[in-house]
Scaffold this motif. Structure first.
Motif, PDB file in Angstrom:
ATOM      1  N   VAL A 144       0.788  -1.256   0.083  1.00 42.78           N
ATOM      2  CA  VAL A 144       0.058  -0.117   0.116  1.00 42.78           C
ATOM      3  C   VAL A 144       1.167   1.127  -0.107  1.00 42.78           C
ATOM      4  O   VAL A 144       1.686   1.326   0.841  1.00 42.78           O
ATOM      5  N   VAL A 145       0.465   2.127  -1.080  1.00 41.39           N
ATOM      6  CA  VAL A 145       1.404   3.163  -1.087  1.00 41.39           C
ATOM      7  C   VAL A 145       0.798   4.398  -0.510  1.00 41.39           C
ATOM      8  O   VAL A 145      -0.328   4.645  -0.656  1.00 41.39           O
ATOM      9  N   HIS A 146       1.583   4.993   0.544  1.00 42.51           N
ATOM     10  CA  HIS A 146       0.959   6.238   1.210  1.00 42.51           C
ATOM     11  C   HIS A 146       1.917   7.255   0.571  1.00 42.51           C
ATOM     12  O   HIS A 146       2.962   7.592   0.587  1.00 42.51           O
ATOM     13  N   PHE A 147       1.107   8.444   0.015  1.00 47.04           N
ATOM     14  CA  PHE A 147       1.552   9.619  -0.753  1.00 47.04           C
ATOM     15  C   PHE A 147       1.707  10.572   0.185  1.00 47.04           C
ATOM     16  O   PHE A 147       0.662  10.883   0.762  1.00 47.04           O
ATOM     17  N   SER A 148       2.880  11.195   0.518  1.00 47.33           N
ATOM     18  CA  SER A 148       3.106  12.099   1.730  1.00 47.33           C
ATOM     19  C   SER A 148       3.019  13.308   1.403  1.00 47.33           C
ATOM     20  O   SER A 148       2.219  14.303   1.936  1.00 47.33           O
ATOM     21  N   THR A 149       3.906  14.046   0.532  1.00 47.98           N
ATOM     22  CA  THR A 149       4.093  15.106   0.192  1.00 47.98           C
ATOM     23  C   THR A 149       4.683  15.429  -1.183  1.00 47.98           C
ATOM     24  O   THR A 149       5.612  14.890  -1.599  1.00 47.98           O
ATOM     25  N   ARG A 150       4.385  16.522  -1.891  1.00 46.62           N
ATOM     26  CA  ARG A 150       4.840  16.688  -3.317  1.00 46.62           C
ATOM     27  C   ARG A 150       6.039  17.649  -2.888  1.00 46.62           C
ATOM     28  O   ARG A 150       5.862  18.719  -2.359  1.00 46.62           O
ATOM     29  N   GLY A 151       7.110  17.416  -3.670  1.00 44.71           N
ATOM     30  CA  GLY A 151       8.482  18.177  -3.417  1.00 44.71           C
ATOM     31  C   GLY A 151       8.241  19.082  -4.521  1.00 44.71           C
ATOM     32  O   GLY A 151       7.749  19.068  -5.524  1.00 44.71           O
ATOM     33  N   ALA A 152       9.478  20.315  -4.687  1.00 39.71           N
ATOM     34  CA  ALA A 152       9.341  21.195  -5.542  1.00 39.71           C
ATOM     35  C   ALA A 152       9.717  20.749  -6.755  1.00 39.71           C
ATOM     36  O   ALA A 152       9.501  21.603  -7.670  1.00 39.71           O
ATOM     37  N   ASP A 153      10.570  19.627  -7.013  1.00 42.66           N
ATOM     38  CA  ASP A 153      10.767  19.201  -8.239  1.00 42.66           C
ATOM     39  C   ASP A 153       9.705  18.303  -8.893  1.00 42.66           C
ATOM     40  O   ASP A 153       9.936  17.524 -10.025  1.00 42.66           O
ATOM     41  N   GLY A 154       8.809  18.012  -8.326  1.00 45.15           N
ATOM     42  CA  GLY A 154       7.476  17.430  -8.947  1.00 45.15           C
ATOM     43  C   GLY A 154       7.573  16.133  -8.029  1.00 45.15           C
ATOM     44  O   GLY A 154       6.671  15.033  -8.604  1.00 45.15           O
ATOM     45  N   ARG A 155       8.620  15.454  -7.570  1.00 45.74           N
ATOM     46  CA  ARG A 155       8.598  14.274  -7.047  1.00 45.74           C
ATOM     47  C   ARG A 155       7.730  14.266  -5.692  1.00 45.74           C
ATOM     48  O   ARG A 155       7.442  15.295  -5.384  1.00 45.74           O
TER      49      ARG A 155
END
Length: 440
Positions: free
Chosen positions: A151-162
């Motif tokens: 299960v993938v938990h998406f945490s935060t978007r970085g400034a470079d799009g990752r």
């Protein structure tokens, strides 16, 4: 502000949080990846984790007066939260509405008990409630690494799009457990023929929980189609995404939001907000997008994205200036949630003036750092391992916080995102005993 919280297990569908990992650095207190300076930083972020590691819990009941429910058998004198005090369903499913929760009020050392619907009677005209408008995302998505289900938990978007992500091992009844992160280059297959690639860990490779990942599609669109909220193992069942969004939640233009709900604002309803406005209470919005809290480790807060608008900065400064040096003579700045404290204090300089700001904050508020702007705090009840308690101590003082938590345990208040709330206000009586002791 959670990580900040320690939970026995995490389940994919509905989380809460006053804090979480952000993409600013390899660890708490690092420099933001996009080079954005944190207003009023003053070096507070990097020193803060040392201030809380190994320190005594500020709310540990001491001596024979400690309630039996708070005494853990493995650590005499340390308090704990009995399982029976976990709120397992939203308030509207066990009562008559979102605002059908209890309100513990601490005014200095004095503690009183109320219904949350009584909040207008606990504040006064001219007070400013600072609210987090970040919208909770359906941040949990099923995936596979080779033949392994994750299960993938998406945490935060970085400034470079990752995106910073955490891979969890699915368990029984929807629960998830910890899983070793990585390795670099691992491909995680997602629904709809999509995939993400793990590139590097946030922090040391050994034991890294969060990893930077490259995804070919805009993550908000992916989450809308295939995601569900993050929830924790103490909750009774899955809930709709609407149960994890507050009345203040506002969509971001780029689809960003919080991996876990800024839960202090959850009990507010439109009717209650209207009642507060009629009383003369002001509302000041800001945003701080929370990441995924640590379910097993006691990590300090990671950097997180925040924005304090110019109008909010002006209003807070105007209220503080109007009362001069006498807090009892005018409006107070009351943060709704630890996330609002972190964002607002990140925008305040050493002179106590709040300025428009946005970017990444690595600020960790502790008694050593202190509070520059906030006078009061409305927050949930936090577990003994939560680093948020040091922020609460910075606002309330150690003795006031201890007395408040003793009362919450004795009166069987409910913990977690669907639970009861705690309003911390300064004691403005001239002859009141001094409860603001933060000696280490």
């Amino acid at each position: 502000m959670t990580g900040r919280k320690r939970y026995p297990e995490r389940v994919a569908t509905g989380g809460a949080r006053d804090g979480g990992p952000g993409p600013g650095s390899a660890g708490a207190g690092g420099a933001p990846v996009d080079g954005t300076a944190r207003p009023g930083a003053g070096g507070d972020g990097p020193e803060a984790p040392e201030a809380w590691r190994g320190s005594e819990s500020p709310v540990a009941p001491r001596g024979p007066e400690a309630p039996a429910a708070s005494r853990g058998p493995e650590s005499p004198g340390a308090w704990r939260v009995p399982d029976a005090l976990s709120a397992r369903v939203p308030a509207e499913q066990r009562g008559s509405g979102r605002d059908d929760v209890r309100l513990l009020v601490s005014r200095g050392c004095a503690v009183s008990h109320h219904a949350f619907r009584d909040l207008p009677g606990q504040v006064r005209a001219g007070d400013v409630l600072v609210v987090n408008t970040s919208m909770t995302l359906p941040a949990a998505v099923n995936g596979r690494v080779g033949g392994e289900r994750v299960v993938v938990h998406f945490s935060t978007r970085g400034a470079d799009g990752r995106w910073a992500v955490e891979l969890r091992a699915p368990g029984r009844a929807g629960a998830t457990g910890p899983r070793p992160g990585g390795p670099a280059g691992a491909v995680v297959r997602l629904p709809g023929g999509r995939a993400l690639v793990l590139e590097e860990p946030l922090g040391p490779v050994a034991g890294a929980r969060l990893w930077w990942a490259r995804t070919p599609e805009r993550v908000p669109e992916l989450l809308r189609r295939y995601g569900r909220p993050i929830r924790y193992g103490y909750t009774e069942r899955d809930q709709p995404l609407s149960a994890y969004r507050t009345v203040f939640a506002t969509p971001s233009p780029d689809g960003s939001g919080s991996a876990e709900m800024p839960s202090a604002g959850r009990p507010f309803t439109a009717a209650l907000v209207a009642g507060l406005v009629r009383r003369g209470v002001l509302f000041a919005p800001l945003s701080l997008h929370t990441g995924v809290a640590s379910a097993e480790a006691h990590e300090p807060p990671y950097p997180e994205r925040f924005a304090v608008p110019a109008a909010t900065a002006w209003l807070v400064n105007a209220v503080r200036a109007a009362r001069g040096g006498d807090r009892a003579a005018g409006g107070r700045v009351i943060a709704v949630g630890t996330t609002a404290v972190r964002a607002l204090e990140s925008a305040a300089g050493a002179d106590g003036v709040v300025r428009q700001a946005e970017g990444w904050t690595d600020l960790v508020v502790t008694p050593r750092r202190g509070i520059r702007v906030v006078d009061g705090l409305l927050t949930g009840l936090h577990e003994p391992e939560a680093s948020h308690l040091l922020m609460l101590e910075a606002v309330a003082g150690r003795e006031a916080l201890r007395l408040g938590y003793e009362a919450a345990l004795q009166e069987r208040y409910l913990w977690h995102e669907f639970g009861d709330v705690h309003l911390i206000l300064p004691d403005e009586e001239r002859d009141a005993p001094n409860c603001f002791s933060n000696e280490w």
